[in-house]
Design an enzyme around this catalytic site. Structure first.
Site, short mmCIF file in Angstrom:
data_model
loop_
_atom_site.label_atom_id
_atom_site.label_comp_id
_atom_site.label_asym_id
_atom_site.label_seq_id
_atom_site.Cartn_x
_atom_site.Cartn_y
_atom_site.Cartn_z
N VAL A 162 0.87 -1.17 0.00
CA VAL A 162 0.00 0.00 0.00
C VAL A 162 0.91 1.22 0.00
CG1 VAL A 162 -2.01 -1.04 1.09
CG2 VAL A 162 -0.19 -0.10 2.53
N SER A 163 0.40 2.34 -0.49
CA SER A 163 1.25 3.52 -0.68
C SER A 163 1.55 4.28 0.60
CB SER A 163 0.61 4.47 -1.70
OG SER A 163 0.47 3.83 -2.94
#
Length: 209
Positions: free
Chosen positions: A8-9
């Site tokens: 995930v960023s």
């Protein structure tokens, strides 16, 4: 062995890998073979991705939920998969636009071959546009490339302080806004002029006449 990678960023807790984890577990990945990063997909040096790729062995298959979890740069993806293929490691994408990619099958390899061809096409287009842009700039009397950061004044300053015991080269480069490579190309560690530095000062004198 099946190995899963998740990403995930954001690392602030606002994003979760739960959906990816569930999909990978259902696909048969053991929970102990899951790697997870909280970083942008444009970063190639994600620590868990590096550990994951390093730990893969011939005969293993790397599974990702979507292709963009592995990375967002097409060239990086192509290079990564080519490296895995050379090592005898497969890649399988579970869902999304890259879901047809499964390099353990003939059809999956074909699909990835199309991706690789697109990456090569993209590189060719970028190169073509760059050359065209430089030619257009030159035709208008401008030269391409990054601005030249070393100046005659900076050369003289570097000459006056290089070689002094109290001079910290890294700090000097930071203050001058140049790299060590640029500094040493113009001035020696003892403060003597090098060819590039002499040429720069000579050009400055010629312009002043």
């Amino acid at each position: 062995m099946l190995v899963g990678y998740m990403r995930v960023s954001k690392a602030d807790g606002s994003q979760s890998t739960d959906l990816q984890r569930d999909a990978l577990l259902i696909a048969g990945v053991d929970s102990e073979q899951l790697y997870e990063d909280h970083a942008s997909g444009r970063k190639d040096d994600r620590p868990q991705l590096v550990a994951c790729l390093k730990g893969l062995r011939a005969g293993d298959t790397l599974l990702v939920w979507k292709l963009d979890r592995l990375g967002r740069d097409l060239r990086h993806l192509v290079n990564t998969v080519h490296d895995l293929t050379d090592r005898g490691v497969g890649l399988k994408v579970l869902t999304g636009e890259g879901a047809a990619i499964d390099t353990t099958t003939a059809s999956g390899k074909l699909v990835f071959g199309i991706f690789a061809a697109l990456a090569e096409f993209e590189r060719a287009l970028i190169s073509e546009r760059t050359v065209a842009g430089l030619n257009a700039a030159r035709s208008r009397g401008r030269s391409g490339g990054r601005p030249y950061k070393m100046t005659a004044a900076k050369v003289r300053l570097a000459m006056s302080v290089m070689g002094q015991k109290e001079t910290h080269v890294g700090q000097l480069c930071k203050e001058l806004g140049i790299t060590r490579q640029t500094l040493y190309r113009h001035v020696s560690p003892t403060g003597e002029l090098r060819p590039d530095g002499a040429k720069l000062l000579s050009n400055k004198k010629s312009q002043a006449k």
